[in-house]
Design an enzyme around this catalytic site. Structure first.
Site, short mmCIF file in Angstrom:
data_model
loop_
_atom_site.label_atom_id
_atom_site.label_comp_id
_atom_site.label_asym_id
_atom_site.label_seq_id
_atom_site.Cartn_x
_atom_site.Cartn_y
_atom_site.Cartn_z
N ASP A 130 28.87 98.63 38.29
CA ASP A 130 29.02 97.86 39.52
C ASP A 130 28.15 98.55 40.58
O ASP A 130 27.52 99.57 40.34
CB ASP A 130 30.50 97.78 39.92
N GLU A 190 36.43 91.12 48.35
CA GLU A 190 36.77 92.45 47.86
C GLU A 190 37.89 93.09 48.67
O GLU A 190 38.80 92.40 49.13
CB GLU A 190 35.50 93.31 47.80
C1 GLC Z 1 30.11 94.04 44.21
C2 GLC Z 1 31.18 93.54 43.28
C3 GLC Z 1 30.66 92.93 42.00
C4 GLC Z 1 29.30 92.28 42.25
C5 GLC Z 1 28.32 93.37 42.65
C6 GLC Z 1 26.95 92.78 43.00
O1 GLC Z 1 30.50 95.25 44.77
O2 GLC Z 1 32.21 94.46 42.92
O3 GLC Z 1 31.63 91.97 41.54
O4 GLC Z 1 28.85 91.63 41.08
O5 GLC Z 1 28.79 94.16 43.73
O6 GLC Z 1 27.06 91.97 44.14
#
Ligand code: GLC
Length: 633
Positions: free
Chosen positions: A310, A512
């Protein structure tokens, strides 16, 4: 000796030969020959890559951080738009395509002309793109519980992505949410493992179509592995988050029973990339969990694709950056979503390999996985956007599909006094609440901006638009976002009382951990409209069950509409009776936040300790039974 020297020289020539040189002779190198088996193409290409080029393939950089001139020379393997990552030149499909194709052209200048893979969070349609079709968030699709519909949404989303040159979707979230105070609950289909498994697999099939590399196919990325939906309130150490990125405090048997099945099904459905979770389990960050990432996922479950971190997820393993990278890569992460300082990552990788702390075998395994997927996707053959799909962006056909999804996602929680359906010739209708006329609110996070945004942020229809379109010209619709109607007086100066009041209560957009909520409370002015309406209908716009226990008592009817996206008229189709209510709760609805987290195994069915509404609850308009609360407080 001489023979060995000649062999070394030949090997050196192959390793440094550029396709251009060979292409000059008109012949293709084996890895460039699409008629050859993927495994053979991978073997050939692996034999040509330098170590630096292999490290480049493992590097995923956010588009605002990359220097275009670095993409070719460093052989950068992937780029992404984070939430809200639309082109600086303007947010249109054409400008997206120009941006992504531009990066791809740079990637193809690399010595071996390896295309980069571009990723985006198209989690409910191509959400960052203005004018795209925004489908209901997954919480609503869980209530719709229609795998075929979910697959069709994946298909439509893939088309709108490919129109902009993007073949990698960081979706679906396959979290099995155990505590709806989590700010990412709306990205999940349900609290129920089977429902999440069924719908996420359908979405993956929709995105990938008849197989990677077939027309209209994009790479799905079930996320976040594993147990992201099972974290404990108060266990997060990220920013001021409370539960997001926290600790999944369960034993292995529970982890395997609740959170792992969606991944087993996703692999069977053809998923070839999986994103690792920020959360922790067994006293360790998931990004460091070699047992789960390598032994279980790649070994036991036979996952042959690649694992992507991530957003700077490996950095959270430990404050020592080099040690964090070494731990994460050795645990099984194949591509690092850096996403900012890619030079630092590349330098640390070179040093770690030189020191033997990351073996060349581990690097080769990671790169082999990444290249295998790129070949399977046909990225070497079609690296660019497909302008023939531009008309699909926000098309009537896709919006009709989204409208169908909204219809099916609505859950009727209460319907006393035959409040619903509303007659189209109702003389006076009062409409209150900011959420009644706000595309941004009805879409939620991951829409145009990472956190979403209130206002008229992208084309669509609001619920108020839908109401006005539904009613006959005899009806008088009065809207006030603050639900104040005291100035509505008749010719004699008396207060007008509406025949029907429609109050939209809504969560403000979030994404988030910023959506982690201790109390799930809704600020609203239902009491004001209650006083001015003979019958009151409440529509709840939320990313999860929220606390509406008081509002429920005041209303004649209550509808859970979740986060419907751009097609707000999908809500009014149903409340005015053109479509039936068919949605059922995919999440247990709490009476109070103090009830959370639910212990689903011992949940009482009646009384004040019971939830307000159980999993699977939902009235239909024709049902005579209405809501009976068994808690008489
Ligand atoms: C974010 C999220 C993830 C996402 C990534 C790219 O922090 O946790 O779900 O795909 O970053 O945006």
């Amino acid at each position: 000796m001489k023979k060995l020297g000649l062999m070394l020289l030949a090997g050196l020539l192959i390793a440094t030969s550029t396709p251009a040189m060979v292409r000059g002779q008109g012949s293709k190198l084996p890895y460039q020959d699409a008629s050859l088996p993927v495994a053979q193409r991978v073997d050939d290409l692996m034999g040509r890559l330098t170590l630096d080029e292999k490290i480049g393939q493992m590097t995923l950089v956010e588009k605002n951080s990359i220097k275009s001139a670095d993409i070719g020379p460093l052989g950068i393997g992937g780029l992404l738009s984070g939430g809200g990552g639309y082109p600086g030149t303007g947010n249109t499909a054409e400008k997206w395509a120009a941006m992504v194709d531009g990066y791809q052209k740079e990637a193809l200048t690399s010595r071996l002309a390896i295309p980069m893979i571009y990723g985006v969070d198209a989690v409910h349609g191509h959400g960052n793109l203005k004018g795209a079709t925004i489908f209901p968030q997954n919480v609503g699709l869980g209530a719709a519980n229609d795998p075929d519909l979910t697959e069709r949404i994946g298909r439509a989303t893939a088309q709108e992505m490919i129109a902009t040159g993007i073949y990698w979707d960081y979706a679906p979230v396959v979290a099995v949410v155990q505590d709806v105070r989590w700010g990412r609950s709306y990205e999940s289909y349900s609290e129920n493992t089977e429902l999440v498994t069924k719908l996420s697999s359908a979405y993956i099939k929709g995105l990938q179509g008849d197989g990677l590399g077939t027309p209209g196919s994009v790479l799905a990325t079930p996320k976040h592995f594993v147990g992201d939906g099972g974290t404990k309130w108060g266990s997060s150490k990220t920013d001021n988050y409370r539960i997001d990125q926290g600790v999944t405090d369960v034993d292995e048997a529970t982890l395997r029973a609740i959170h792992l099945p969606p991944y087993e099904a996703a692999i069977k459905a053809g998923a070839q990339s999986i994103m690792v979770s920020f959360s922790s389990w067994g006293g360790m960050k998931m990004h460091a969990q070699k047992y789960l990432l390598t032994d279980v996922l790649k070994g036991e479950l036979g996952f042959t694709g690649f694992l992507v971190s991530d957003w700077a997820g490996m950095d959270q393993i430990t404050s020592n950056y080099a040690e964090a990278m070494i731990t994460g890569i050795n645990a099984g992460v194949d591509m690092n979503m850096v996403p900012y300082d890619y030079h630092k990552f590349i330098d640390v990788m070179k040093q770690a390999i030189a020191d033997g702390k990351i073996t060349t075998e581990r690097v080769d395994d990671a790169v082999r996985r990444i290249l295998t997927v790129k070949f399977e996707m046909g990225l070497f053959e079609h690296p660019f956007s497909d302008p023939s799909l531009l008309p699909s962006v926000g098309s009537d056909e896709h919006r009709a599909l989204a409208r169908e999804a909204v219809n099916k996602s609505l859950v009727l929680l209460k319907n006393d006094n035959q409040a619903l359906p509303i007659a189209k010739d109702t003389p006076t209708i009062f409409v209150g609440g900011a959420g009644a006329d706000d595309i941004g609110i009805q879409s939620g996070g991951w829409t145009i901006e990472w956190q979403g945004k209130t206002g008229n942020i992208t084309p669509g229809t609001t619920i108020l638009d839908g109401i006005k379109a539904q009613v006959s010209d005899k009806a008088n619709v009065v809207y006030d976002k603050f639900a104040r109607f005291r100035n509505e007086k008749d010719a004699n100066g008396n207060q007008i009382i509406a025949d029907v009041g429609i109050m939209v209560i809504a969560e403000q957009p979030y994404a988030e951990g910023r959506g982690d909520s201790p109390d799930l409370m809704m600020l609203d002015a239902t009491n004001l409209i209650r006083e001015r309406s003979k019958k009151l209908v409440i529509i709840v716009l939320s990313g999860r069950p929220v606390i509406i226990t008081e509002q429920l008592k005041m209303a004649d009817a209550v509808v859970a509409a979740w986060l419907p996206g751009t097609e707000g008229n999908g809500v009014t189709d149903v409340i005015f009776g053109d479509k039936p209510f068919t949605g059922k709760l995919a999440f247990t609805w709490p009476r109070a936040a103090a009830q959370l987290p639910f212990d689903f195994k011992t949940l009482p069915k009646t009384g004040c300790d019971a939830p307000l509404f159980p999993f699977g609850y939902g009235l239909d308009t024709q049902s005579s039974t209405t809501y009976q609360d068994t808690c008489q407080k």
